[in-house]
Design a protein around this motif. Sequence first.
Motif, mmCIF file in Angstrom:
data_model
loop_
_atom_site.group_PDB
_atom_site.id
_atom_site.type_symbol
_atom_site.label_atom_id
_atom_site.label_comp_id
_atom_site.label_asym_id
_atom_site.label_seq_id
_atom_site.Cartn_x
_atom_site.Cartn_y
_atom_site.Cartn_z
ATOM 1 N N GLY A 4 0.816 -1.210 0.000
ATOM 2 C CA GLY A 4 0.000 0.000 0.000
ATOM 3 C C GLY A 4 0.844 1.253 0.000
ATOM 4 O O GLY A 4 0.553 2.214 -0.730
ATOM 5 N N ALA A 5 1.905 1.266 0.809
ATOM 6 C CA ALA A 5 2.792 2.439 0.841
ATOM 7 C C ALA A 5 3.499 2.628 -0.493
ATOM 8 O O ALA A 5 3.658 3.767 -0.973
ATOM 9 N N THR A 6 3.923 1.534 -1.112
ATOM 10 C CA THR A 6 4.574 1.629 -2.424
ATOM 11 C C THR A 6 3.605 2.156 -3.472
ATOM 12 O O THR A 6 3.960 2.993 -4.316
ATOM 13 N N LEU A 7 2.360 1.689 -3.421
ATOM 14 C CA LEU A 7 1.356 2.158 -4.371
ATOM 15 C C LEU A 7 1.069 3.646 -4.177
ATOM 16 O O LEU A 7 0.885 4.384 -5.155
ATOM 17 N N LEU A 8 1.045 4.103 -2.938
ATOM 18 C CA LEU A 8 0.827 5.526 -2.677
ATOM 19 C C LEU A 8 1.914 6.373 -3.310
ATOM 20 O O LEU A 8 1.641 7.415 -3.924
ATOM 21 N N GLN A 9 3.162 5.956 -3.177
ATOM 22 C CA GLN A 9 4.262 6.701 -3.769
ATOM 23 C C GLN A 9 4.154 6.733 -5.289
ATOM 24 O O GLN A 9 4.374 7.772 -5.919
ATOM 25 N N LEU A 10 3.812 5.586 -5.872
ATOM 26 C CA LEU A 10 3.699 5.519 -7.329
ATOM 27 C C LEU A 10 2.540 6.379 -7.825
ATOM 28 O O LEU A 10 2.682 7.135 -8.803
ATOM 29 N N VAL A 11 1.395 6.278 -7.164
ATOM 30 C CA VAL A 11 0.221 7.045 -7.581
ATOM 31 C C VAL A 11 0.485 8.544 -7.489
ATOM 32 O O VAL A 11 0.116 9.313 -8.388
ATOM 33 N N SER A 12 1.130 8.990 -6.426
ATOM 34 C CA SER A 12 1.402 10.416 -6.267
ATOM 35 C C SER A 12 2.308 10.922 -7.385
ATOM 36 O O SER A 12 2.093 12.019 -7.933
ATOM 37 N N SER A 13 3.315 10.141 -7.761
ATOM 38 C CA SER A 13 4.222 10.555 -8.843
ATOM 39 C C SER A 13 3.490 10.596 -10.180
ATOM 40 O O SER A 13 3.638 11.552 -10.956
ATOM 41 N N PHE A 37 -3.719 12.322 0.488
ATOM 42 C CA PHE A 37 -4.239 12.289 1.857
ATOM 43 C C PHE A 37 -5.429 11.332 1.950
ATOM 44 O O PHE A 37 -5.541 10.561 2.910
ATOM 45 N N ALA A 38 -6.316 11.394 0.967
ATOM 46 C CA ALA A 38 -7.481 10.505 0.984
ATOM 47 C C ALA A 38 -7.044 9.037 0.910
ATOM 48 O O ALA A 38 -7.575 8.183 1.638
ATOM 49 N N LEU A 39 -6.065 8.744 0.058
ATOM 50 C CA LEU A 39 -5.585 7.374 -0.044
ATOM 51 C C LEU A 39 -4.866 6.934 1.232
ATOM 52 O O LEU A 39 -5.007 5.789 1.677
ATOM 53 N N THR A 40 -4.104 7.857 1.834
ATOM 54 C CA THR A 40 -3.410 7.541 3.082
ATOM 55 C C THR A 40 -4.412 7.265 4.198
ATOM 56 O O THR A 40 -4.235 6.328 4.994
ATOM 57 N N ALA A 41 -5.469 8.080 4.265
ATOM 58 C CA ALA A 41 -6.496 7.868 5.288
ATOM 59 C C ALA A 41 -7.151 6.499 5.114
ATOM 60 O O ALA A 41 -7.446 5.805 6.098
ATOM 61 N N MET A 72 -9.123 15.454 15.232
ATOM 62 C CA MET A 72 -9.756 14.659 14.194
ATOM 63 C C MET A 72 -8.737 14.187 13.159
ATOM 64 O O MET A 72 -8.785 13.042 12.690
ATOM 65 N N LEU A 73 -7.790 15.076 12.788
ATOM 66 C CA LEU A 73 -6.784 14.705 11.792
ATOM 67 C C LEU A 73 -5.932 13.547 12.287
ATOM 68 O O LEU A 73 -5.633 12.613 11.537
ATOM 69 N N THR A 74 -5.551 13.601 13.556
ATOM 70 C CA THR A 74 -4.737 12.526 14.131
ATOM 71 C C THR A 74 -5.504 11.210 14.117
ATOM 72 O O THR A 74 -4.936 10.146 13.846
ATOM 73 N N ARG A 75 -6.792 11.266 14.410
ATOM 74 C CA ARG A 75 -7.594 10.038 14.411
ATOM 75 C C ARG A 75 -7.720 9.458 13.010
ATOM 76 O O ARG A 75 -7.725 8.235 12.835
ATOM 77 N N LEU A 76 -7.834 10.328 12.003
ATOM 78 C CA LEU A 76 -7.928 9.840 10.631
ATOM 79 C C LEU A 76 -6.641 9.157 10.189
ATOM 80 O O LEU A 76 -6.671 8.191 9.413
ATOM 81 N N LEU A 77 -5.499 9.652 10.662
ATOM 82 C CA LEU A 77 -4.211 9.118 10.245
ATOM 83 C C LEU A 77 -3.644 8.107 11.236
ATOM 84 O O LEU A 77 -2.495 7.682 11.091
ATOM 85 N N ALA A 78 -4.422 7.729 12.241
ATOM 86 C CA ALA A 78 -3.933 6.802 13.254
ATOM 87 C C ALA A 78 -3.708 5.415 12.653
ATOM 88 O O ALA A 78 -4.528 4.914 11.886
ATOM 89 N N THR A 79 -2.594 4.800 12.997
ATOM 90 C CA THR A 79 -2.321 3.434 12.558
ATOM 91 C C THR A 79 -2.959 2.408 13.485
ATOM 92 O O THR A 79 -3.168 1.259 13.090
ATOM 93 N N HIS A 80 -3.244 2.820 14.733
ATOM 94 C CA HIS A 80 -3.841 1.925 15.722
ATOM 95 C C HIS A 80 -5.145 2.529 16.246
ATOM 96 O O HIS A 80 -5.262 3.755 16.357
ATOM 97 N N PRO A 81 -6.126 1.694 16.569
ATOM 98 C CA PRO A 81 -7.353 2.203 17.183
ATOM 99 C C PRO A 81 -7.048 2.724 18.591
ATOM 100 O O PRO A 81 -5.995 2.404 19.164
ATOM 101 N N PRO A 82 -7.960 3.505 19.171
ATOM 102 C CA PRO A 82 -7.767 3.924 20.564
ATOM 103 C C PRO A 82 -7.621 2.709 21.472
ATOM 104 O O PRO A 82 -8.358 1.726 21.340
ATOM 105 N N MET A 83 -6.671 2.772 22.381
ATOM 106 C CA MET A 83 -6.428 1.639 23.278
ATOM 107 C C MET A 83 -7.676 1.322 24.098
ATOM 108 O O MET A 83 -7.978 0.144 24.372
ATOM 109 N N GLU A 84 -8.411 2.355 24.475
ATOM 110 C CA GLU A 84 -9.622 2.138 25.254
ATOM 111 C C GLU A 84 -10.626 1.288 24.481
ATOM 112 O O GLU A 84 -11.270 0.401 25.050
#
Length: 313
Positions: free
Chosen positions: A160-169, A220-224, A281-293
């Motif tokens: 997914g990260a590789t595809l993001l780089q390719l798509v952006s270029s 940003f949309a693809l990263t989210a 809100m931005l941090t939650r959209l870009l979070a790699t992990h759900p809230p621990m709670e």
Amino acid sequence: MNSRGTGPLFLVALGALMVVYLGLAALLVSGLLFAFGLRPDPATTGVAVLASTALVGYLSYRVGSVRILRALRATELPPDRAPNLHRRIDRLCEAMDVDRPAVYVTDLGTPNALSIGGPHPAIVIDRELLRLLGPDEIEGILAHELAHLESRDGLVKTLGATLLQLVSSLLFLALLPVGMLALAVVRLVNWLLDRRSRPVARQVAAVQTGTALTVILLLFALTAALRSYSRRRELAADERAASVTGRPGALADALAAIERAADRRQGPLSSLFIRGDEEGMLTRLLATHPPMEERIERLEAAEEERWREIEIR
């Protein structure tokens, strides 16, 4: 300065620029024709792009595990130094569809663990985590990391990260000439109507900035979307670990202990993982992990359901 004086000069310069761009595009197309031996249709080209992305991502995935272990300065933990830990891993691997990983210990700066896929899978455990958690809690964490290896989450994220780089270029290369063409039309109309145009350098810079902003928004949309997938995989790994160990409460206790002891400002991996329980809100959209709670509550609910089933029996 009157726009009619600069209009023809700009159009000539822009025309030369477009010729250079089209020449480069022609070279790219020629390369594709040579590679395929025929004129590739859009579907074939798309498949080729995806195949290239998969190849680059997979190679990065295979080589990256070695680099990560080296960067973490991890030391392999042999079975004779932690026989109980290795016996638990053996039992978990027998219950799951996963190859037996090597076990490493290091100082992550915060009590945590992570799995590394690739040809030589590994689990890296922070030394403090081994002192902080009990045997059942450690087993829950191990099962969680093995679940990531079982579902090859690391490979999917790398692709997914590789595809993001390719798509952006590709987006930038595709949109920039469109913006330059629109700029040429605007300046031509202004020249024909004898209207004043802004300096050429400022307009070209505006086109470049607009193109970059468009690409950034799409990226940003693809990263989210990719980060949303990552959060779902964390919950899925929790569920898989709870199912394999049969003790979701132990994993919940382990996560709660990690949450209490963790210092999110430290550790070599702190910048790689954005936590969903941080503010904004931005941090939650870009979070790699759900809230621990949220993770703990889901596991505690599973533990309550498990005890209800036991009482019914």
